[in-house]
Design a protein around this motif. Structure first.
Motif, PDB file in Angstrom:
ATOM      1  N   ASP A  29      15.420  11.890  -5.847  1.00 13.48           N
ATOM      2  CA  ASP A  29      15.974  13.312  -5.227  1.00 13.48           C
ATOM      3  C   ASP A  29      16.342  13.122  -3.800  1.00 13.48           C
ATOM      4  OD1 ASP A  29      15.662  14.607  -7.775  1.00 13.48           O
ATOM      5  OD2 ASP A  29      13.806  15.304  -7.209  1.00 13.48           O
ATOM      6  N   ALA A  30      15.435  12.584  -3.030  1.00 10.38           N
ATOM      7  CA  ALA A  30      15.378  12.315  -1.587  1.00 10.38           C
ATOM      8  C   ALA A  30      16.815  11.399  -1.535  1.00 10.38           C
ATOM      9  CB  ALA A  30      14.448  11.731  -1.038  1.00 10.38           C
ATOM     10  N   GLN A  31      16.768  10.239  -2.003  1.00 11.71           N
ATOM     11  CA  GLN A  31      17.972   9.330  -1.994  1.00 11.71           C
ATOM     12  C   GLN A  31      19.175   9.875  -2.153  1.00 11.71           C
ATOM     13  OE1 GLN A  31      17.828   6.115  -4.616  1.00 11.71           O
ATOM     14  NE2 GLN A  31      17.930   4.625  -3.030  1.00 11.71           N
ATOM     15  N   VAL A  32      19.365  10.781  -3.379  1.00 13.28           N
ATOM     16  CA  VAL A  32      20.618  11.513  -3.523  1.00 13.28           C
ATOM     17  C   VAL A  32      20.853  12.504  -2.531  1.00 13.28           C
ATOM     18  CG1 VAL A  32      21.483  12.941  -5.429  1.00 13.28           C
ATOM     19  CG2 VAL A  32      20.365  11.217  -6.052  1.00 13.28           C
ATOM     20  N   ASN A  33      20.181  13.245  -1.934  1.00 14.90           N
ATOM     21  CA  ASN A  33      20.258  14.101  -0.966  1.00 14.90           C
ATOM     22  C   ASN A  33      20.706  13.616   0.298  1.00 14.90           C
ATOM     23  OD1 ASN A  33      18.812  15.655   1.711  1.00 14.90           O
ATOM     24  ND2 ASN A  33      19.605  17.245   0.024  1.00 14.90           N
ATOM     25  N   ILE A  34      20.105  12.424   0.680  1.00 16.04           N
ATOM     26  CA  ILE A  34      20.513  11.874   1.673  1.00 16.04           C
ATOM     27  C   ILE A  34      21.960  11.134   1.632  1.00 16.04           C
ATOM     28  CG2 ILE A  34      20.265   9.716   3.395  1.00 16.04           C
ATOM     29  CD1 ILE A  34      17.231  10.306   2.924  1.00 16.04           C
TER      30      ILE A  34
ATOM     31  N   GLU B 198      11.874   9.578   8.201  1.00 15.29           N
ATOM     32  CA  GLU B 198      10.911   9.971   7.334  1.00 15.29           C
ATOM     33  C   GLU B 198      11.025   9.499   5.834  1.00 15.29           C
ATOM     34  OE1 GLU B 198      10.806  14.526   7.498  1.00 15.29           O
ATOM     35  OE2 GLU B 198      10.198  14.478   9.718  1.00 15.29           O
ATOM     36  N   PHE B 199      12.112   9.416   5.438  1.00 13.44           N
ATOM     37  CA  PHE B 199      12.283   9.005   3.979  1.00 13.44           C
ATOM     38  C   PHE B 199      11.872   7.593   4.026  1.00 13.44           C
ATOM     39  CE2 PHE B 199      15.093   6.561   0.978  1.00 13.44           C
ATOM     40  CZ  PHE B 199      14.618   7.007  -0.044  1.00 13.44           C
ATOM     41  N   LEU B 200      12.061   6.744   5.094  1.00  9.44           N
ATOM     42  CA  LEU B 200      11.946   5.151   4.951  1.00  9.44           C
ATOM     43  C   LEU B 200      10.206   5.315   5.072  1.00  9.44           C
ATOM     44  CD1 LEU B 200      14.697   3.653   7.104  1.00  9.44           C
ATOM     45  CD2 LEU B 200      14.480   3.612   4.546  1.00  9.44           C
TER      46      LEU B 200
END
Length: 532
Positions: free
Chosen positions: A263-268, A330-332
């Motif tokens: 989900d975070a990857q798609v959002n970014i 923050e994602f990384l």
């Protein structure tokens, strides 16, 4: 003869400030500037040293006059040997030189290379063209502020200092016993005679007009300008700095599970694509506006209605980019870099937040009970600093330096927080390894503008600690009562402003502690409409 300990301490402090400034620059600079922009870098380093030295000049003034109740700061034979009047005068000239001359010129020169500041300047412009562009804009800066200063000095160059004179006249004594056969008074008894038939007291109030020197007026001029910035941004920073540091601990990275990662990857990815499209539209809109203008009109195109609208859109775009970069980091940290992430970093942030909370709370209490009331309710920090005067004065000096430096950090934090929330001017965050020289110079100018208000604020907050200093004669007397400026300082306008801004910011952050993302769809639709 100068005190060699003071000379040695001053030299070591200067070297430490220089090393800290160089390290700060290297640690925060963007890789694109690593082998470029040498003159702006030199300006930033010297500006940081100047700002730090200005704040630390007050403890040096105290140390130079420590224990000399008769030392007035001018006769160095009675003091620690340093001519503090000369020191302060040099700084009063240096600060406006950096704020209005060196930093603006270097900013114009630096940004002319990428075409972002100078309308119509292409990327990779020749050095001669960049120099002429910078000179052109710097001329207007000097013309505006130079005219204000000259006019102010000619009109307001006097300090109207109130003076109160007390006189007492004893008219007669009663019930005075005589001694001796001749009936005369025993003169040895006169000091003990307190029972007067009547006495007359004269209470005379008058105002003495004193022409202030050029550097003294320059300090008042710079302090007055800086107070508007410091009262707003410093007040915001007093509330925001501790909160943000504590929130960095609360929102520390944790490992994402597979569904959260997807989900975070798609959002970014979606946000990145949207910002790329918005950036392209901004570039097209800017090029089209500049093509519609010709010649000298390009120089003032940013002040037109279309220019202001474009600038507002660019500020929103820059905020969205900053938030995206923060979320990517923050994602990384929660995925690819989780194993290499330093687990102690959030705890250091928590510790810093606690220390910042204590410093902010103490400052607010000091202002509320000592500075703001008509009469101080309690000395508070003045008593704390005086504890160390007898056996360990260095700790008192370091404490004053800590409290003063903290105010400068609050001003920088408050500027970024205000600009980020209200988007009235371009934000200049300081991020390790990702800070361009334009952001460096903006923040250095901000710190320099706040340095003299911080000194004046510290003198007002700790008058008992600084009672023998040279700066008390300048900031506490001459500057305090200069025409026009005195109304703001005598009536404590800026002091109340700091308290009010800090209170409002605390309430605001209590309900909205996080920075909200920009509505990119609305910005994209507006730009697309303008394009068509």
């Amino acid at each position: 003869m100068a005190d060699w300990f003071l000379i040695l301490a001053t030299s070591i402090t200067f070297l430490l400030l220089l090393v800290a400034a160089v390290y700060f620059l290297v640690y925060y600079q963007h890789p694109d500037d690593r082998n470029d922009a040498y003159f702006p870098k030199l300006t930033v380093i010297l500006g940081l040293v100047l700002a730090g030295a200005t704040v630390l000049l007050l403890p040096l003034d105290v140390a130079n006059n420590e224990g000399y109740a008769g030392c007035d700061g001018y006769d160095t034979r009675l003091c620690g040997g340093l001519n503090m009047q000369l020191f302060w005068d040099i700084f009063y000239y240096a600060i406006p030189a950096f704020v209005f001359l060196f930093i603006p010129f270097m900013t114009f020169f630096y940004e002319a290379d990428d075409g972002m500041l100078m309308a119509g300047t292409s990327i990779g412009a020749k050095p001669n063209n960049r120099f002429l562009e910078a000179i052109k804009y710097e001329f207007f800066v000097i013309l505006i502020f130079g005219s204000l200063f000259v006019a102010g000095y000619l009109i307001l160059g006097e300090s109207e200092i109130p003076v109160t004179t007390f006189e007492q006249t004893v008219a007669a004594y009663k019930d005075v016993e005589t001694t001796g056969s001749n009936g005369t008074f025993d003169l040895t008894m006169l000091p003990n005679m307190t029972d007067f038939s009547h006495q007359v007291n004269f209470h005379i109030e008058e105002t003495i007009s004193v022409a202030v020197s050029l550097p003294t007026f320059l300090s008042a001029f710079m302090a007055f300008i800086g107070w508007f910035i410091f009262a707003i941004f410093g007040g915001i920073g007093l509330a925001a700095l501790p909160l943000d540091m504590i929130l960095a601990f609360v929102r520390r990275p944790r490992r994402l599970d597979p569904s959260e990662f997807a989900d975070a990857q798609v959002n970014i990815r979606n946000r990145t694509n949207e910002l790329v499209n918005i950036g392209e539209l901004l570039k097209v809109e800017r090029d089209q506006r500049l093509n519609d203008m010709g010649g000298s009109r390009k120089m003032f195109s940013r002040f037109s209605g279309a220019g202001r609208e474009e600038r507002s859109a660019f500020l929103e775009f820059k905020k969205a980019v900053f938030l995206l970069e923060t979320d990517v980091e923050e994602f990384l940290d929660s995925s690819a870099n989780y194993e290499n992430y330093n687990p102690l970093k959030p705890f250091f942030s928590l510790l810093g937040g606690i220390v910042a909370f204590v410093l902010s709370a103490v400052w607010i209490v000091q202002v509320a009970i000592y500075i703001a009331p008509p009469e101080p309710l309690h000395p508070l920090l003045n008593d704390y600093f005086q504890i160390f005067e007898g056996f360990f004065p260095l700790l008192g000096i370091l404490s004053v330096a800590l409290f003063s430096m903290y105010l400068l950090l609050c001003a920088v934090k408050g500027c970024f927080k205000f600009g980020f929330r209200f988007m009235l001017f371009e934000i200049h965050p300081m991020k390790p390894g990702k800070t361009y020289m334009s952001s460096f110079m903006f923040n250095v100018a901000l710190v320099l503008l706040c340095s003299l208000p911080v000194v004046q604020f510290t003198v007002t907050a700790f008058p008992e600690y600084a009672r023998y200093t040279n700066v008390v004669n300048i900031m506490g007397t001459q500057v305090q009562y200069i025409k026009f400026f005195s109304w703001f300082w005598v009536n404590k306008v800026f002091i109340y402003a700091i308290l009010g801004v800090t209170g409002l910011t605390t309430l605001w952050l209590a309900f909205a502690p996080s920075d909200k993302p920009v509505k990119k769809k609305g910005l994209f639709a507006r730009l697309k409409k303008n394009k068509t």
